[in-house]
Write a protein that holds these residues in place. Sequence first.
Motif, mmCIF file in Angstrom:
data_model
loop_
_atom_site.group_PDB
_atom_site.id
_atom_site.type_symbol
_atom_site.label_atom_id
_atom_site.label_comp_id
_atom_site.label_asym_id
_atom_site.label_seq_id
_atom_site.Cartn_x
_atom_site.Cartn_y
_atom_site.Cartn_z
ATOM 1 N N ARG A 1 0.860 -1.187 0.000
ATOM 2 C CA ARG A 1 0.000 0.000 0.000
ATOM 3 C C ARG A 1 0.889 1.226 0.000
ATOM 4 O O ARG A 1 1.832 1.318 0.770
ATOM 5 C CB ARG A 1 -0.903 -0.012 1.244
ATOM 6 N N LYS B 1 -4.713 8.050 -3.669
ATOM 7 C CA LYS B 1 -5.419 6.781 -3.825
ATOM 8 C C LYS B 1 -5.349 6.306 -5.269
ATOM 9 O O LYS B 1 -5.277 7.088 -6.201
ATOM 10 C CB LYS B 1 -6.876 6.936 -3.401
ATOM 11 N N GLY B 2 -5.383 4.982 -5.421
ATOM 12 C CA GLY B 2 -5.317 4.395 -6.753
ATOM 13 C C GLY B 2 -3.941 3.907 -7.133
ATOM 14 O O GLY B 2 -3.762 3.358 -8.224
ATOM 15 N N ASN B 3 -2.946 4.077 -6.257
ATOM 16 C CA ASN B 3 -1.576 3.665 -6.564
ATOM 17 C C ASN B 3 -1.100 2.511 -5.691
ATOM 18 O O ASN B 3 0.092 2.209 -5.655
ATOM 19 C CB ASN B 3 -0.623 4.851 -6.411
ATOM 20 N N ASP B 4 -2.040 1.871 -4.966
ATOM 21 C CA ASP B 4 -1.674 0.708 -4.166
ATOM 22 C C ASP B 4 -1.521 -0.515 -5.070
ATOM 23 O O ASP B 4 -1.854 -0.504 -6.249
ATOM 24 C CB ASP B 4 -2.748 0.435 -3.109
ATOM 25 N N PRO C 1 4.080 2.422 -9.161
ATOM 26 C CA PRO C 1 2.812 1.688 -9.282
ATOM 27 C C PRO C 1 2.539 1.256 -10.717
ATOM 28 O O PRO C 1 2.632 2.057 -11.654
ATOM 29 C CB PRO C 1 1.764 2.698 -8.797
ATOM 30 N N THR D 1 -0.327 0.583 -11.877
ATOM 31 C CA THR D 1 -1.512 1.325 -12.327
ATOM 32 C C THR D 1 -1.135 2.689 -12.896
ATOM 33 O O THR D 1 -1.776 3.164 -13.851
ATOM 34 C CB THR D 1 -2.495 1.511 -11.164
ATOM 35 N N ALA D 2 -0.109 3.330 -12.355
ATOM 36 C CA ALA D 2 0.325 4.628 -12.876
ATOM 37 C C ALA D 2 0.882 4.492 -14.290
ATOM 38 O O ALA D 2 0.692 5.375 -15.132
ATOM 39 C CB ALA D 2 1.366 5.244 -11.945
ATOM 40 N N ASN E 1 0.206 8.176 -15.706
ATOM 41 C CA ASN E 1 0.421 9.174 -14.652
ATOM 42 C C ASN E 1 1.918 9.233 -14.327
ATOM 43 O O ASN E 1 2.393 8.622 -13.365
ATOM 44 C CB ASN E 1 -0.390 8.807 -13.406
ATOM 45 N N HIS F 1 -2.092 -5.328 -17.654
ATOM 46 C CA HIS F 1 -1.890 -4.606 -16.400
ATOM 47 C C HIS F 1 -1.079 -3.331 -16.641
ATOM 48 O O HIS F 1 -1.176 -2.377 -15.860
ATOM 49 C CB HIS F 1 -1.151 -5.480 -15.378
ATOM 50 N N GLU G 1 -2.084 4.068 -16.722
ATOM 51 C CA GLU G 1 -2.880 5.284 -16.907
ATOM 52 C C GLU G 1 -2.058 6.475 -17.397
ATOM 53 O O GLU G 1 -2.605 7.553 -17.636
ATOM 54 C CB GLU G 1 -3.576 5.650 -15.599
#
Length: 674
Positions: free
Chosen positions: A318, A324-327, A350, A352-353, A358, A417, A356
């Motif tokens: 975490r 939020k959104g980078n865990d 992350p 997710t980054a 970011n 992913h 996206e």
Amino acid sequence: MANRSSLISDVDLRSPENNSAHHTREINGKRLIVRRGQPFSITVQSNGSLPPKHHLDLVLHLGKRDEVEIKVQKERGAGDKWWFNQQGAQDEMLLTLHSPADAIIGGYSLAVLKDKMSFHLLYNPWCKDDVVYLPDETQLQEYIMNEDGIIYMGTWEYIKSTHWNYGQFEDYVMDICFEVLNNSNDALRNSQMDIEQRFDPVYVSRIIAAMVNSNDDRGVLTGRWTEPHSDGVAPHQWTGSVRSSVSGANAGCLRDLFTVLRCLGIPTRLITNFSSAHDVDGNLSIDFLLDENLQPLESRGGRDSSWNFHCWVESWMRRDDLPKGNDGWQVLDPTPQELSDGVFRCGPCPVTAIKEGNLGVKYDAPFVFAEVNADIIHWIVQRNGQRRKIRVDHATVGRNISTKSVYGDFRDDVTLHYKYPEGSKKEREVYEKAGRRVTDVPSESSEPGRLQLSIKHAKPVFGTDFDVIIEVKNEGDQDAHVQLTMLAMAVTYSSLHRGNCQRQTTTVMVPAHKAQQKVLRLRYDDYAQCVSDDHLIRVKAFVEAPGENEPLLTVTDIPLSRPEVFIQVPGKAFVCEQVKASISFTNPLPVPLKGGVFTLEGAGLLSSTKMHVSGDISPGQTVSIVVSFSPMRTGVRKLLVDFDSDRLKDVKGVTTVVVRKKYRNIFPEITECY
């Protein structure tokens, strides 16, 4: 414990029970090793009945010089404090210690009698309040407890797998992990401040990512991916992360960020990115410069590169330091490619980054984004110095991103992913956010040129002659007269040029709406002298035709497959009892092999062992050896074997060994040897 040493006669750390409850028995059954956020108990024996109003003070210390002191509260307080409770009966007390879920990891000492009792505290992915908490038990068994794994290699079109011994629970590995931390630049500058930051897996993982390589600190591994390797171990010889030279905390033999993170309790998995870009200048473009003979101009093209594959690790945590959104899964890469905060390392970033776009998120998001998204552009540098763009590839980088499945020895594709589907609207939005112009991304309606160029081949075996077929297809209404250049060269997996194997230039007439094929014959004698230990042949085909605005270039990498080592372990295997493994290898080459050596390794089975072959191995000859060893721990184990010689290297073999418990009539069952 204050002023009570005269009353205390013995202390039992209850290591077997505690370690079993804390999932650390695989590390050691005799030393106390526990995880934060989970209670553990010790027993204190007194010389006689304890006074009715007795009380104990517990003080913990961390660091070689007790730099950090922690007073343990006598009753439960805030969740971020150590506390204990005690139960006594006559001459015995049971003390239960409770650590916070964000406690500092490391080696602790507790003063009992005249000596300090020591224990180690690790991260706890089984604890809901720990930032490394992972709720899926199947994933925990894979990403923390599994000592064996698979590394995916080769090319995105021809993926091969290699079994690997991570060995995070082998003798001394945990001690080496903390010794690595203690030798970091941060620890040497201010050991107390460094220790106090070790509650944070982001901090610890960045330190470890820097320390695994030795570029700018006291790290344990120097990377060298080309010969010679006389002062070290060639990468192709490795079958695992822990070597037999472990003889203490200063051995410096821990090879892998992956091993350290799993050992410390951070869920970790290994990722392979095929066609991985190394974008030095941050323009999301990998530029390859060629001369007019299609030879690479490595000295003039900067340091941009594209590797057939590149491995990093993902660790689960975490990210309280980010929005939020980078865990979740975080990219960590110890390969010293570029600086991060002035040190050779990468991440945690992350996943997710990256998906996206970011790129302002810590750490090193732009570099990781380019590894899976950059364009590859080929240029020809003409004699007058002018550059001519001949090929732009938007889709090759970041293909078939792979990891081992939690459900067995097979591959999971995790490409989605990291990026949206190629050519999708969402992918274009991400590119725009990341600073790459949308107009640079080809649309689905783009029309192909009149001529099409492709390369076809079978799956050749190293040591044989094979054919590569180059096809020129004419989609136009008129015949085409073209000049076709075919070039085969030996390269490393990181795209370093090792020498030319074959070159042909010919004129070809391709009828309208037809295709013509040319065969490039590659003989063993052509490539044997220059092929690298990676056994890769790169074939380029280049077409120029009158009336065509642009020439055509296509490139493919052909991996040469190698034979296997065959392993048999007959009968049943029991812990602490000798078993025998029969190992054989057959020389597939048309020439003798000299200096043959087998290297064996297996977590819980045996330490890294070398067996030399006497004499030369003639073409077609089979050599066999028998090795005896006594398994050290129960469970499903992997025996890994590597064979190397002067002309043939990196030949692998693997077999599964089920090690059973040993039962006796009088004594309890035996599950491990010490």
